[in-house]
Write an enzyme that holds these catalytic residues in place. Structure first.
Site, PDB file in Angstrom:
ATOM      1  N   GLU A  84      68.105  -4.127  17.674  1.00  0.00           N
ATOM      2  CA  GLU A  84      67.310  -5.308  17.331  1.00  0.00           C
ATOM      3  C   GLU A  84      66.682  -5.190  15.957  1.00  0.00           C
ATOM      4  OE1 GLU A  84      63.771  -8.177  19.006  1.00  0.00           O
ATOM      5  OE2 GLU A  84      63.988  -6.200  19.888  1.00  0.00           O
ATOM      6  N   ASP A  95      67.728  -2.339  22.501  1.00  0.00           N
ATOM      7  CA  ASP A  95      66.435  -2.947  22.212  1.00  0.00           C
ATOM      8  C   ASP A  95      65.395  -1.845  22.381  1.00  0.00           C
ATOM      9  OD1 ASP A  95      64.138  -4.381  21.913  1.00  0.00           O
ATOM     10  OD2 ASP A  95      64.741  -6.037  23.198  1.00  0.00           O
ATOM     11  N   ILE A 134      62.063  -1.705  22.057  1.00  0.00           N
ATOM     12  CA  ILE A 134      60.927  -2.096  22.887  1.00  0.00           C
ATOM     13  C   ILE A 134      61.158  -3.536  23.317  1.00  0.00           C
ATOM     14  CG2 ILE A 134      58.444  -2.447  23.037  1.00  0.00           C
ATOM     15  CD1 ILE A 134      58.014  -0.327  20.938  1.00  0.00           C
ATOM     16  N   ASP A 135      61.621  -3.715  24.533  1.00  0.00           N
ATOM     17  CA  ASP A 135      61.819  -5.061  25.070  1.00  0.00           C
ATOM     18  C   ASP A 135      60.539  -5.461  25.802  1.00  0.00           C
ATOM     19  OD1 ASP A 135      63.331  -7.394  25.547  1.00  0.00           O
ATOM     20  OD2 ASP A 135      63.679  -6.745  27.600  1.00  0.00           O
ATOM     21  N   THR A 144      57.797  -6.809  23.547  1.00  0.00           N
ATOM     22  CA  THR A 144      56.834  -6.417  22.516  1.00  0.00           C
ATOM     23  C   THR A 144      55.483  -7.098  22.699  1.00  0.00           C
ATOM     24  OG1 THR A 144      58.630  -6.013  20.935  1.00  0.00           O
ATOM     25  CG2 THR A 144      56.433  -6.282  20.035  1.00  0.00           C
ATOM     26  N   ASP A 158      69.042  -7.454  24.299  1.00  0.00           N
ATOM     27  CA  ASP A 158      68.124  -7.766  25.398  1.00  0.00           C
ATOM     28  C   ASP A 158      68.810  -7.664  26.757  1.00  0.00           C
ATOM     29  OD1 ASP A 158      65.816  -8.568  23.791  1.00  0.00           O
ATOM     30  OD2 ASP A 158      66.995 -10.330  23.256  1.00  0.00           O
TER      31      ASP A 158
END
Length: 321
Positions: free
Chosen positions: A74, A94, A96-97, A99, A241
């Protein structure tokens, strides 16, 4: 790629997720103490230095161990330069999915690590370090949930399969997303009203049990795979994601597809047999429905298709930007 290679990759990816999770937790402490947050597109599309740090950690570890693998992440993705899927092994990440959850200290945050091989998602690991929960799956080898309360990984789905006669008996996962323009918000809120509303007063109202917004696409896929959510639908996500979640959901017996048009064009096909996922992964429109038990009058797979059709007749789509 041999099955043994994939098993080795799964072990590597799980360890990488745990290491990244430790960094995410350190970042959460720093964010809550310092409040250092930047914006990408607008005031609700957030990025932190920790998103970048986690992706750098992941990318570095992958490059050291699997230097020939491609990487889609990402934070390193440049909008407009969509990398085509190839037959080469490609990590889709990703860091940190969730955020926004991360920034607010809301503990539904994860790292999502997917692997694509020959244009198919084949491996997925989703780890929430705040709850120490890990979903993982490997194509053809099932999906599992690791939690502190169980000494052994738990096969997904968690409960015995049950029927789902209609959306009126469903718990639905939906999200508000980062596009808050008037046209999108109108379509989205109207869709939510029809899904939740009483059909006696709202045209085409389904009166679902309820709607839930977890704030993480990957965790939504995990919740559908375990059977906690019946359906998850979102427009506007990206491959990183959903890639890991797709593998886990498929291995848990879920039905996974893309836009309304894609679903209608491929309705009779088994998603687990798709050979080219480019259109779904990059299509930015996603829906997944949990595994459903057979009944004397309907196969579970047919029920899944029927319910996706019912869902898409109840909502409006729009083009993600």
């Amino acid at each position: 790629m041999a099955a043994q290679d994939l098993t080795t990759l799964l072990d590597f990816t799980k360890k990488l997720a745990w290491s990244a999770g430790e960094l995410i937790l350190r970042g959460s402490t720093a964010i809550l103490r310092e409040g250092n947050v930047d914006e990408k597109k607008n005031s609700v599309d957030l990025v932190t230095e920790w998103d970048v740090k986690v992706e750098e950690l992941v990318r570095s570890e992958i490059a050291k161990t699997w230097p020939a693998f491609n990487f889609i992440g990402e934070e390193s993705f440049s909008s407009g330069s969509r990398p085509p899927l190839t037959d080469e092994p490609t990590f889709c990440v990703d860091p940190i999915d969730g955020t926004t959850n991360f920034v607010h200290g809301f503990p539904f945050v994860c790292i999502s690590l997917g692997l694509i091989y020959k244009k198919q998602p084949v491996l997925g690991v989703i780890y929430n370090p705040f709850l120490d929960q890990m979903y993982y799956g490997l194509k053809g080898q099932g999906a599992f949930l690791s939690v502190p309360s169980s000494p052994q990984p738990i096969p997904l789905p968690l409960a015995k399969l049950r029927p789902l006669p209609s959306l009126s008996q469903a718990l639905l996962g939906v999200e508000w997303g980062s596009d808050r323009s008037s046209s999108v918000m109108t379509r989205k809120s109207d869709s939510f009203i029809r899904l939740a509303g009483d059909g006696k007063e709202i045209p085409n109202g389904k009166m679902a049990h309820s709607l839930r917004s977890i704030g993480s696409a990957a965790l939504n896929y995990g919740c559908v795979a375990q059977g906690g959510l019946d359906v998850y639908w979102e427009i506007g996500c990206w491959p990183w994601d959903v890639c890991a979640g797709i593998v886990i959901a498929l291995e848990a017996g879920c039905y996974v597809t893309g836009s309304r048009d894609f679903f209608l064009a491929h309705r009779d096909e088994d998603p687990s047999q798709f050979t080219d996922w480019d259109e779904i992964l990059w299509g930015r429109k996603y829906i997944v429905i949990r595994a459903i038990a057979d009944t004397p009058t309907e196969k579970g797979r047919d029920a899944q298709r029927r319910l996706v059709d019912e869902f898409y007749k109840s909502v409006e789509e729009w083009d993600a930007i």
